[in-house]
Design an enzyme around this catalytic site. Structure first.
Site, PDB file in Angstrom:
ATOM      1  N   LYS A 126       0.838  -1.200   0.000  1.00  0.00           N
ATOM      2  CA  LYS A 126       0.000   0.000   0.000  1.00  0.00           C
ATOM      3  C   LYS A 126       0.880   1.260   0.000  1.00  0.00           C
ATOM      4  CE  LYS A 126      -3.876  -2.462   0.942  1.00  0.00           C
ATOM      5  NZ  LYS A 126      -3.310  -3.809   1.030  1.00  0.00           N
ATOM      6  N   LYS A 161      -8.525   1.369   4.632  1.00  0.00           N
ATOM      7  CA  LYS A 161      -7.977   0.022   4.555  1.00  0.00           C
ATOM      8  C   LYS A 161      -6.751  -0.119   5.438  1.00  0.00           C
ATOM      9  CE  LYS A 161      -6.080   1.337   0.005  1.00  0.00           C
ATOM     10  NZ  LYS A 161      -6.032   0.963  -1.431  1.00  0.00           N
ATOM     11  N   ARG A 211      -5.327  -4.848 -12.886  1.00  0.00           N
ATOM     12  CA  ARG A 211      -4.036  -5.427 -12.509  1.00  0.00           C
ATOM     13  C   ARG A 211      -3.129  -5.401 -13.738  1.00  0.00           C
ATOM     14  NH1 ARG A 211      -2.105  -8.959  -8.851  1.00  0.00           N
ATOM     15  NH2 ARG A 211      -2.971  -7.399  -7.407  1.00  0.00           N
ATOM     16  N   ARG A 226     -10.639  -6.082 -12.781  1.00  0.00           N
ATOM     17  CA  ARG A 226     -11.428  -6.903 -11.852  1.00  0.00           C
ATOM     18  C   ARG A 226     -12.646  -6.083 -11.427  1.00  0.00           C
ATOM     19  NH1 ARG A 226      -6.344  -7.587  -8.202  1.00  0.00           N
ATOM     20  NH2 ARG A 226      -6.234  -5.434  -8.950  1.00  0.00           N
ATOM     21  N   ARG A 234     -15.867  -3.776  -4.002  1.00  0.00           N
ATOM     22  CA  ARG A 234     -14.495  -4.235  -4.210  1.00  0.00           C
ATOM     23  C   ARG A 234     -14.401  -5.080  -5.473  1.00  0.00           C
ATOM     24  NH1 ARG A 234     -13.745  -7.323   1.326  1.00  0.00           N
ATOM     25  NH2 ARG A 234     -15.793  -8.017   0.600  1.00  0.00           N
ATOM     26  N   ASP A 274      -1.829  -2.103  -9.215  1.00  0.00           N
ATOM     27  CA  ASP A 274      -3.280  -1.948  -9.181  1.00  0.00           C
ATOM     28  C   ASP A 274      -3.622  -0.513  -9.553  1.00  0.00           C
ATOM     29  OD1 ASP A 274      -3.530  -4.563  -8.429  1.00  0.00           O
ATOM     30  OD2 ASP A 274      -4.042  -4.152  -6.341  1.00  0.00           O
ATOM     31  N   GLU A 282      -1.914   0.463  -5.619  1.00  0.00           N
ATOM     32  CA  GLU A 282      -1.036  -0.471  -4.917  1.00  0.00           C
ATOM     33  C   GLU A 282       0.083  -0.927  -5.841  1.00  0.00           C
ATOM     34  OE1 GLU A 282      -2.699  -3.757  -2.765  1.00  0.00           O
ATOM     35  OE2 GLU A 282      -4.460  -2.620  -2.110  1.00  0.00           O
ATOM     36  N   ASN A 284       2.097  -4.361  -5.970  1.00  0.00           N
ATOM     37  CA  ASN A 284       2.128  -5.712  -5.408  1.00  0.00           C
ATOM     38  C   ASN A 284       3.437  -6.401  -5.771  1.00  0.00           C
ATOM     39  OD1 ASN A 284      -0.869  -6.286  -4.420  1.00  0.00           O
ATOM     40  ND2 ASN A 284      -0.963  -5.073  -6.295  1.00  0.00           N
TER      41      ASN A 284
END
Length: 319
Positions: A126, A161, A211, A226, A234, A274, A282, A284
């Protein structure tokens, strides 16, 4: 020349091979004639000052009725012969951090560790996005509920979050004046003990949380959007989101160009960004996924791109 591929991952017997990116990597490594070694969960150790893993020879096949076979367990000192794929899922808890310390010893002994152990420790998924302020939406991070609540009031609507979640767990969408804000912040920060993030709500989430996969800093040409389903905001696949592949936009490529060189500098060979709308949310680095979905939708071989990079020396110090 065949390589020794040592994989640190969650238990292979419990993965969903149709969606598992590590499995895609293993299939590609085997297809190329490389030797696969599976590290027993919890099997990293330091013996006589050297990083060691309890491993078994691994063979894989794309068959849901039986997708792997293992040889006998034996200790293996990790060194110059090895490429270690560190693919253990979050949380980045003390056990995860300790494993990266051991893999750091292996790296200093000559093993190539992907992704880089120090980078895995340094880059909270994050917080790492905030290192690229030109790419991210308005965001605050704090332990103080008053600071986070003021941000919600200022923005009108925000997403709250924790910093250590994955798969969409414990992510809340709140509006200014929501009577649940106080208890949500109390829960996320554990009464002010832990940091939490508040980020401007991005209505573009209805078009998907994209993604974007980067291989050695270079984005794959397609991303997986997504898309939230039903009354869920979400988009995470683990939260019921539906994956829809699509070409990268110019903005997606711009974000990848902003982030990619720094990731390469830190030894982050395989990364998932993301992106919601035009904004990075984000970075990842632990065990990014979506290889299988994109391969299936567009006839790609993303693990092949990764092995092309590894065979060319990606992940080596100074590469």
């Amino acid at each position: 020349m065949p390589l020794d591929i040592v994989v640190v991952m969650d238990p292979i017997g419990s993965i969903r091979i149709a969606k598992d990116s590590t499995f895609a990597m293993l299939l590609e490594g085997q297809r190329r004639g490389h030797r696969l070694w599976y590290v027993r969960p919890g099997g990293l150790a330091v013996v006589a000052g050297r990083a060691q893993a309890t491993v078994a020879a691994l063979q894989v096949k794309d068959d849901p009725a039986g997708w792997y076979t293992l040889g006998d367990w034996a200790p293996r000192v990790l060194g110059p012969a090895d490429i270690v794929l560190m693919r253990k899922d979050p949380p980045v808890d003390p056990d995860f951090v300790n494993d990266t310390q051991i893999l750091g010893l292996a790296q200093r002994a000559g093993a190539r560790v992907v992704n880089d152990p120090q980078g895995l420790r340094d880059m909270n998924e994050k917080l790492a996005a905030l290192e690229f302020p030109q790419c991210v939406p308005e965001t605050v991070v704090s332990r103080e509920a008053a600071v986070l609540k003021a941000f919600v009031l200022e923005q009108g609507e925000a997403v709250l979050k924790p910093l250590d979640g994955m798969g969409g767990r414990s992510i809340f969408r709140v509006r200014a004046g929501d009577p649940n804000v106080n208890v949500i912040l109390e829960t996320l920060t554990q009464g002010g003990q832990h940091l939490a993030m508040a980020q401007r709500y991005l209505p573009e989430i209805t078009e998907g949380d994209k993604r974007i996969l980067l291989v050695n800093g270079v984005p794959v040409d397609y991303c997986l959007a997504r898309i939230p389903q039903g009354d869920e905001f979400r988009g995470n696949l683990a939260a019921g989101g539906k994956g829809r592949g699509q070409p990268l936009s110019e903005r997606d490529r711009w974000i990848a160009a902003q982030v990619g060189p720094e990731l390469v500098r830190r030894g982050m060979v395989f990364v998932g960004l993301d992106v919601i709308g035009d904004w990075l949310t984000e970075v990842n680095v632990t065990s990014p996924t979506c290889i299988r979905e994109l391969d299936a939708q567009f006839g790609l071989n993303i693990a092949g791109l990764l092995f092309d990079a590894l065979e060319a020396g990606a992940g080596m110090p100074g590469a």
